[in-house]
Write a protein that holds these residues in place. Sequence first.
Motif, PDB file in Angstrom:
ATOM      1  N   ILE A   5      -2.814  -2.088   1.113  1.00  0.00           N
ATOM      2  CA  ILE A   5      -1.526  -2.649   1.523  1.00  0.00           C
ATOM      3  C   ILE A   5      -0.470  -2.450   0.427  1.00  0.00           C
ATOM      4  N   PHE A   6      -0.894  -2.460  -0.834  1.00  0.00           N
ATOM      5  CA  PHE A   6       0.075  -2.267  -1.915  1.00  0.00           C
ATOM      6  C   PHE A   6       0.538  -0.809  -1.976  1.00  0.00           C
ATOM      7  N   ILE A   9       3.243  -0.639   0.424  1.00  0.00           N
ATOM      8  CA  ILE A   9       4.486  -1.237  -0.102  1.00  0.00           C
ATOM      9  C   ILE A   9       5.181  -0.246  -1.035  1.00  0.00           C
ATOM     10  N   PHE A  28       6.966  -7.438  -6.788  1.00  0.00           N
ATOM     11  CA  PHE A  28       7.476  -8.032  -5.548  1.00  0.00           C
ATOM     12  C   PHE A  28       6.887  -9.434  -5.381  1.00  0.00           C
ATOM     13  N   THR A  29       7.563 -10.234  -4.576  1.00  0.00           N
ATOM     14  CA  THR A  29       7.138 -11.612  -4.339  1.00  0.00           C
ATOM     15  C   THR A  29       5.837 -11.633  -3.543  1.00  0.00           C
ATOM     16  N   ASP A  30       4.919 -12.522  -3.955  1.00  0.00           N
ATOM     17  CA  ASP A  30       3.671 -12.676  -3.201  1.00  0.00           C
ATOM     18  C   ASP A  30       3.973 -13.307  -1.837  1.00  0.00           C
ATOM     19  N   VAL A  31       3.362 -12.755  -0.795  1.00  0.00           N
ATOM     20  CA  VAL A  31       3.630 -13.230   0.567  1.00  0.00           C
ATOM     21  C   VAL A  31       3.055 -14.632   0.800  1.00  0.00           C
ATOM     22  N   SER A  32       2.122 -15.054  -0.015  1.00  0.00           N
ATOM     23  CA  SER A  32       1.492 -16.369   0.129  1.00  0.00           C
ATOM     24  C   SER A  32       1.541 -17.096  -1.218  1.00  0.00           C
ATOM     25  N   LEU A  40       3.963 -10.420  -7.926  1.00  0.00           N
ATOM     26  CA  LEU A  40       2.904  -9.486  -8.308  1.00  0.00           C
ATOM     27  C   LEU A  40       3.529  -8.280  -8.989  1.00  0.00           C
ATOM     28  N   ASN A  87      -7.305 -10.798 -11.005  1.00  0.00           N
ATOM     29  CA  ASN A  87      -8.632 -11.026 -10.445  1.00  0.00           C
ATOM     30  C   ASN A  87      -9.370  -9.700 -10.353  1.00  0.00           C
ATOM     31  N   GLY A  93     -12.166 -13.363  -6.679  1.00  0.00           N
ATOM     32  CA  GLY A  93     -11.153 -13.607  -5.653  1.00  0.00           C
ATOM     33  C   GLY A  93     -10.262 -12.420  -5.352  1.00  0.00           C
ATOM     34  N   GLN A  94     -10.603 -11.227  -5.878  1.00  0.00           N
ATOM     35  CA  GLN A  94      -9.761 -10.062  -5.584  1.00  0.00           C
ATOM     36  C   GLN A  94      -9.907  -9.673  -4.115  1.00  0.00           C
ATOM     37  N   THR A  95      -8.772  -9.513  -3.448  1.00  0.00           N
ATOM     38  CA  THR A  95      -8.786  -9.134  -2.030  1.00  0.00           C
ATOM     39  C   THR A  95      -8.075  -7.805  -1.779  1.00  0.00           C
ATOM     40  N   VAL A  96      -7.211  -7.398  -2.690  1.00  0.00           N
ATOM     41  CA  VAL A  96      -6.512  -6.118  -2.547  1.00  0.00           C
ATOM     42  C   VAL A  96      -6.954  -5.234  -3.718  1.00  0.00           C
ATOM     43  N   HIS A 100      -3.379  -5.631  -9.774  1.00  0.00           N
ATOM     44  CA  HIS A 100      -2.106  -6.341  -9.727  1.00  0.00           C
ATOM     45  C   HIS A 100      -2.171  -7.534 -10.665  1.00  0.00           C
ATOM     46  N   HIS A 102      -0.832 -11.139 -11.159  1.00  0.00           N
ATOM     47  CA  HIS A 102      -0.157 -12.299 -10.568  1.00  0.00           C
ATOM     48  C   HIS A 102       0.670 -12.961 -11.657  1.00  0.00           C
TER      49      HIS A 102
HETATM   50  P1  5GP Z   1      -5.910 -10.972  -5.024  1.00  0.00           P
HETATM   51  O1  5GP Z   1      -6.545 -12.009  -4.142  1.00  0.00           O
HETATM   52  O2  5GP Z   1      -6.395  -9.576  -4.684  1.00  0.00           O
HETATM   53  O3  5GP Z   1      -5.982 -11.262  -6.489  1.00  0.00           O
HETATM   54  O4  5GP Z   1      -4.363 -11.033  -4.697  1.00  0.00           O
HETATM   55  C1  5GP Z   1      -3.780 -10.385  -3.627  1.00  0.00           C
HETATM   56  C2  5GP Z   1      -2.453 -11.036  -3.395  1.00  0.00           C
HETATM   57  O5  5GP Z   1      -1.696 -10.199  -2.555  1.00  0.00           O
HETATM   58  C3  5GP Z   1      -2.537 -12.404  -2.693  1.00  0.00           C
HETATM   59  O6  5GP Z   1      -1.929 -13.393  -3.506  1.00  0.00           O
HETATM   60  C4  5GP Z   1      -1.811 -12.188  -1.380  1.00  0.00           C
HETATM   61  O7  5GP Z   1      -1.062 -13.319  -0.987  1.00  0.00           O
HETATM   62  C5  5GP Z   1      -0.943 -10.995  -1.678  1.00  0.00           C
HETATM   63  N1  5GP Z   1      -0.675 -10.157  -0.539  1.00  0.00           N
HETATM   64  C6  5GP Z   1      -1.577  -9.683   0.357  1.00  0.00           C
HETATM   65  N2  5GP Z   1      -0.972  -8.933   1.289  1.00  0.00           N
HETATM   66  C7  5GP Z   1       0.347  -8.919   0.966  1.00  0.00           C
HETATM   67  C8  5GP Z   1       1.493  -8.297   1.546  1.00  0.00           C
HETATM   68  O8  5GP Z   1       1.428  -7.602   2.560  1.00  0.00           O
HETATM   69  N3  5GP Z   1       2.691  -8.512   0.935  1.00  0.00           N
HETATM   70  C9  5GP Z   1       2.808  -9.264  -0.188  1.00  0.00           C
HETATM   71  N4  5GP Z   1       4.024  -9.400  -0.717  1.00  0.00           N
HETATM   72  N5  5GP Z   1       1.750  -9.861  -0.769  1.00  0.00           N
HETATM   73  C10 5GP Z   1       0.542  -9.688  -0.192  1.00  0.00           C
END
Ligand code: 5GP
Length: 114
Positions: A5-6, A9, A28-32, A40, A87, A93-96, A100, A102
């Motif tokens: 996803i990054f 972006i 860019f701003t974190d979406v959550s 991030l 992460n 907790g890494q999901t992407v 990156h 934070h």
């Molecule tokens: P991780 O969990 O990998 O350390 O962090 C991934 C971060 O990416 C999370 O805080 C999540 O909210 C953010 N994130 C995931 N998808 C998107 C997106 O499409 N846009 C933005 N701006 N942030 C995203």
Amino acid sequence: MSDTIFGKIIKREIPADILYEDDDVLAFTDVSPQAPEHFLVIPKQAIATVNDIQPEQAELVGKMVLAAQKIAKDKGIADDGYRLVMNCNEGAGQTVFHIHLHVLGGRPMTWPPG
Ligand code: 5GP
């Protein structure tokens, strides 16, 4: 490596609230958001995890930190303090899977994190 996803972006295939960009990094701003300020900083070069960073990429990682510092100053959170988190892998907790940094600020932080 297929795009995360990054990567999308970076290529402007999906929108983001871009705060900073240069030849090497994007922020860019974190979406959550997990704090009043949560953004991030990513390298434009795709690196999956912190485990994959090579010695020749040390300057690139330094540029990520300097971008974080600049944006934190611009946002006025630098003096109160902010937290940098990277992460590495699912257990942390890494999901992407595009490294990156934070940057979290705008509220008091506790330690240890959860
Ligand atoms: P991780 O969990 O990998 O350390 O962090 C991934 C971060 O990416 C999370 O805080 C999540 O909210 C953010 N994130 C995931 N998808 C998107 C997106 O499409 N846009 C933005 N701006 N942030 C995203």
